[in-house]
Design an enzyme around this catalytic site. Structure first.
Site, PDB file in Angstrom:
ATOM      1  N   CYS A   1      18.293 -46.892 -50.579  1.00  0.00           N
ATOM      2  CA  CYS A   1      19.112 -47.414 -49.532  1.00  0.00           C
ATOM      3  C   CYS A   1      19.183 -48.836 -49.461  1.00  0.00           C
ATOM      4  O   CYS A   1      19.840 -49.370 -49.085  1.00  0.00           O
ATOM      5  CB  CYS A   1      18.109 -46.872 -48.226  1.00  0.00           C
ATOM      6  SG  CYS A   1      17.917 -45.199 -47.978  1.00  0.00           S
TER       7      CYS A   1
ATOM      8  N   GLU B   1      12.368 -49.390 -56.136  1.00  0.00           N
ATOM      9  CA  GLU B   1      13.078 -49.828 -54.964  1.00  0.00           C
ATOM     10  C   GLU B   1      12.214 -50.558 -54.542  1.00  0.00           C
ATOM     11  O   GLU B   1      10.866 -50.403 -54.214  1.00  0.00           O
ATOM     12  CB  GLU B   1      13.457 -48.778 -54.002  1.00  0.00           C
ATOM     13  CG  GLU B   1      14.277 -49.310 -52.891  1.00  0.00           C
ATOM     14  CD  GLU B   1      14.870 -47.982 -51.994  1.00  0.00           C
ATOM     15  OE1 GLU B   1      14.547 -46.946 -52.275  1.00  0.00           O
ATOM     16  OE2 GLU B   1      15.732 -48.450 -51.147  1.00  0.00           O
TER      17      GLU B   1
ATOM     18  N   ASN C   1      24.548 -44.369 -53.341  1.00  0.00           N
ATOM     19  CA  ASN C   1      23.260 -43.765 -53.305  1.00  0.00           C
ATOM     20  C   ASN C   1      23.287 -42.752 -52.174  1.00  0.00           C
ATOM     21  O   ASN C   1      23.535 -43.450 -50.977  1.00  0.00           O
ATOM     22  CB  ASN C   1      22.189 -44.872 -53.059  1.00  0.00           C
ATOM     23  CG  ASN C   1      20.944 -44.329 -52.646  1.00  0.00           C
ATOM     24  OD1 ASN C   1      20.459 -43.371 -53.577  1.00  0.00           O
ATOM     25  ND2 ASN C   1      20.571 -44.526 -51.529  1.00  0.00           N
ATOM     26  N   GLU C   2      23.116 -41.571 -52.478  1.00  0.00           N
ATOM     27  CA  GLU C   2      23.133 -40.860 -51.375  1.00  0.00           C
ATOM     28  C   GLU C   2      24.270 -40.895 -50.229  1.00  0.00           C
ATOM     29  O   GLU C   2      24.175 -40.654 -48.812  1.00  0.00           O
ATOM     30  CB  GLU C   2      21.732 -40.833 -50.476  1.00  0.00           C
ATOM     31  CG  GLU C   2      20.724 -40.351 -51.267  1.00  0.00           C
ATOM     32  CD  GLU C   2      19.308 -40.359 -50.498  1.00  0.00           C
ATOM     33  OE1 GLU C   2      19.305 -40.638 -49.481  1.00  0.00           O
ATOM     34  OE2 GLU C   2      18.369 -39.970 -50.834  1.00  0.00           O
TER      35      GLU C   2
HETATM   36  O1  AHR Z   1      12.947 -43.208 -52.039  1.00  0.00           O
HETATM   37  C1  AHR Z   1      13.087 -43.679 -50.719  1.00  0.00           C
HETATM   38  C2  AHR Z   1      14.603 -43.429 -50.210  1.00  0.00           C
HETATM   39  O2  AHR Z   1      14.891 -42.034 -50.019  1.00  0.00           O
HETATM   40  C3  AHR Z   1      15.405 -44.156 -50.940  1.00  0.00           C
HETATM   41  O3  AHR Z   1      15.882 -45.372 -50.576  1.00  0.00           O
HETATM   42  C4  AHR Z   1      16.803 -43.367 -50.525  1.00  0.00           C
HETATM   43  O4  AHR Z   1      17.562 -43.206 -51.584  1.00  0.00           O
HETATM   44  C5  AHR Z   1      16.117 -41.887 -50.022  1.00  0.00           C
HETATM   45  O5  AHR Z   1      16.735 -41.524 -48.634  1.00  0.00           O
END
Ligand code: AHR
Length: 659
Positions: A248, A47, A379-380
């Site tokens: 994120c 990321e 994602n989440e």
């Molecule tokens: O890995 C860091 C963050 O943790 C990522 O962006 C998110 O998916 C999670 O909350």
């Protein structure tokens, strides 16, 4: 990379920690067929966080090359960030950022250097200084046009901060139209804090844009490529897949900040740069083509994550000062277009070069497909009606057109709680083939939950443990945290029938620019620091198996302390090499004398490679002492039965060959 030692030693372990020895019997049942483990269990998650892309893995050495950094990227960020005007030798002039007649519509800003008296330079300091190495060559490229007067020649120099010349190139042929100028510069010296200096020979105004400098030697020598040393330590992990671009970052800070893959392909000057949810700027120079190419270069499967039609629930957090209420969905009227964007990604990755999107891949230099198998959607995401409705629209469309793609859903940011429960309910309703579970917890949580996946219903969705890390209270990468992860990873192997993919998070952190710790790998412009956690990931990945061999661990006569939460084991078979690989994780201050019974396996060679990662539980590798916790490999004698003493706070990997 790994230190080789003649024989194992425990002399670096504090005496107090060697006080007690616990004996256990470990009996491996090699007669039972064992549980199949998926081939992609250990991968990575990249990321753009902590300057992982620009100023990190992406090889570009110029910061803010397109003059597109804006105040949205951060409070002290502006269009000239990274640049400064230097007036010397009697020179006089100014710099401004203009938008009239730009290079193109997405690249709206450009710099205008106005020289009244020669000796004025526009300088870029890169990311904490430009790293220049003697003997290496650098590819310089920039667009320029005459804005006023007759600026004459453009002179570009690589300089030390003191002004010492490290390399230069001179360009003629400026016109009123944007033209790209390129040159290769050979470095005559080494400097980790150099700068790029642009001047004109005569008075006048010149427009400058997309000023780029790459080391010629990028990873696998790719154009618009990756920083070689950093890419190499990632490749050394031998990841079976790469998840990207977030996290994120994928679903973004507001609907206009979603990561839209189409904006990240094509010529770099035509890509749409944007704010990074982690509080800085992303050029997307490291875009989808580069991610897929990197995957191919390191033999990993690509696992892109597209937003599920909603932005991050933490959107606007910095503005409103509260978390978790910022989720918004694309208007339903825009969903057909968005769904098409997702379908186009699959065509871009896998379609023939004659297809509309496959042709764009081919035009970028990759006529062969990229063999996309996995696609993360979301994602989440907070489990709301807004999310569910949009996820289902995307999911149905992808499965209808591409049943061969494994779509991975999302079950929240934690291994329990509302989004986890609701996410699983939703996954069950849709009968999803795989979901992405995350878990950032203290080391003890991992040790207390070694049976977490044992209890999962085997008939439900498969699991991708997409993000996890053991967090010490001070977020240090201690050996203890790495061993807690190692212990948990033995449970991933044991549950390899349902846990198909896993990746530690985050992967990279540039020193002094981290928004999140711990990370797996830290770096500066010149140095790379591998953590104990990195070594754990690597040892599991390079010692993977496709069959989990059942085995029991017991205390002789029931004697001794309970070791359920401090001693974790796994035994796998790697069918391609035929090797049996035993992993022992001792997360206690007592040595564990392990009496191994392998008599059912058939004859094995008496010499086995034994790799040991051990040290003080609180030990942390640092730039000053990067070798504090590193694995060491030696040969040990094994047989149908043998005894191995696992030192306190250790991961041992014993790789045995069949005769
Ligand atoms: O890995 C860091 C963050 O943790 C990522 O962006 C998110 O998916 C999670 O909350």
């Amino acid at each position: 990379m790994f230190a080789q030692v003649e024989s194992m030693t425990t002399t670096n372990i504090p005496l107090l920690q060697q006080a007690a020895v616990q004996t256990v019997d470990l009996t491996i049942d090699a007669i039972q067929p064992g549980t199949a483990i998926g081939p992609d269990l250990f991968g990575i998650f990249f990321e753009d966080l902590n300057w992982a892309a620009d100023g990190g893995l992406y090889g570009e050495l110029i910061q803010n090359r397109s003059f597109e950094y804006t105040s949205r990227d951060g409070t002290d960020v502006n269009l000239l960030m990274g640049w400064e005007l230097v007036q010397r030798n009697g020179g006089k002039g100014s710099v401004a950022v203009e938008t009239e007649a730009p290079l193109n519509a997405v690249n709206a800003h450009y710099a205008v250097l106005t020289v009244e008296r020669a000796g004025v330079a526009l300088c870029n300091n890169g990311f904490d200084g430009i790293v220049v190495k003697q003997g290496e060559s650098y590819n310089l490229a920039f667009f320029a046009r005459v804005v006023a007067g007759n600026p004459g020649l453009i002179l570009v120099r690589l300089e030390s901060q003191s002004g010492a010349l490290l390399g230069e190139a001179t360009f003629s042929g400026l016109t009123d139209d944007w033209t790209q100028f390129t040159a290769s510069i050979d470095a005559a010296g080494t400097d980790s804090n150099a700068r790029l200096v642009i001047e004109t020979s005569d008075a006048g105004s010149v427009g400058l844009d997309v000023v780029s400098l790459f080391p010629q030697h990028t990873f696998r020598n790719r154009r618009n490529g990756l920083r070689n040393d950093l890419a190499q330590v990632i490749a050394d992990l031998e990841p079976k897949f790469v998840r990207f671009p977030g996290g994120c970052l994928a679903h973004g800070d507001g609907l206009d900040n979603m990561y839209r893959w189409k904006d990240t392909i094509g010529q770099v000057e035509e890509r749409k740069e944007l704010f990074n949810i982690w509080g800085y700027h992303q050029t997307v120079g490291l875009g989808y083509f580069e991610y897929f190419q990197f995957c191919e270069d390191i033999g990993a499967k690509p696992l892109p994550v597209v937003p599920a039609g909603v932005c991050c629930q933490n959107s606007g957090a910095f503005v409103n000062g509260k978390w978790g209420e910022g989720q918004e969905g694309l208007p339903l009227s825009e969903m057909p277009e968005y769904v098409q964007e997702v379908l186009d990604l699959i065509e871009w990755a896998n379609g023939p070069a004659t297809s509309t999107w496959g042709a764009k891949r081919a035009a970028a230099g990759h006529p062969e497909p990229f063999h996309l198998e996995y696609l993360g959607v979301g994602n989440e995401d907070a489990q709301t009606e807004t999310f569910r409705e949009r996820f289902k629209i995307i999911y149905d469309a992808v499965k209808a057109k591409h049943p061969e793609i494994t779509v991975i859903g999302t079950v929240g940011p934690a291994p329990d709680g509302f989004d986890y429960e609701e996410g699983w309910k939703f996954a069950n309703e849709l009968n999803l083939e795989m979901v992405d579970e995350h878990g950032y917890r203290e080391p003890q949580w991992f040790l207390d939950n070694l049976t977490h996946f044992d209890a999962y219903d085997r008939s439900k969705s498969l699991i991708y443990l997409g993000e996890y890390a053991a967090h010490e209270p001070d977020r240090a990468n201690t050996l203890l945290s790495a061993l807690a992860e190692a212990a948990y990873m033995t449970s991933l192997e044991r549950n390899g029938d349902i846990v198909r993919l896993s990746s530690y998070a985050p992967l990279l952190g540039r020193e002094d620019h981290t928004q999140w710790r711990p990370d797996l790998i830290y770096f500066t412009g010149t140095d790379i620091l591998l953590t104990a956690n990195y070594y754990v990931q690597r040892l599991f990945s390079i010692n993977n198996g496709d069959v989990y061999l059942p085995h029991s661990v017991s205390l002789p006569d029931g004697a001794g302390v309970d070791i359920e939460k401090t001693f974790a084991t796994s035994c796998v078979k790697n069918s391609s090499s035929g090797d049996i690989i035993l992993k022992l994780v001792n997360v206690s201050q007592n040595a564990v004398q392990t009496r191994v019974d392998l008599s059912t396996s058939g004859p094995i060679e008496t010499t086995a490679a034994c790799t040991l990662l051990t040290g003080d539980s609180k030990a942390v590798n640092s730039f000053q002492n990067p070798g504090l916790v590193v694995p060491a490999t030696s040969n040990i004698t094994v047989g149908e039965t043998f005894v191995y003493e696992a030192p306190p706070y250790s991961l041992t990997v014993i790789r045995m060959k069949m005769q």
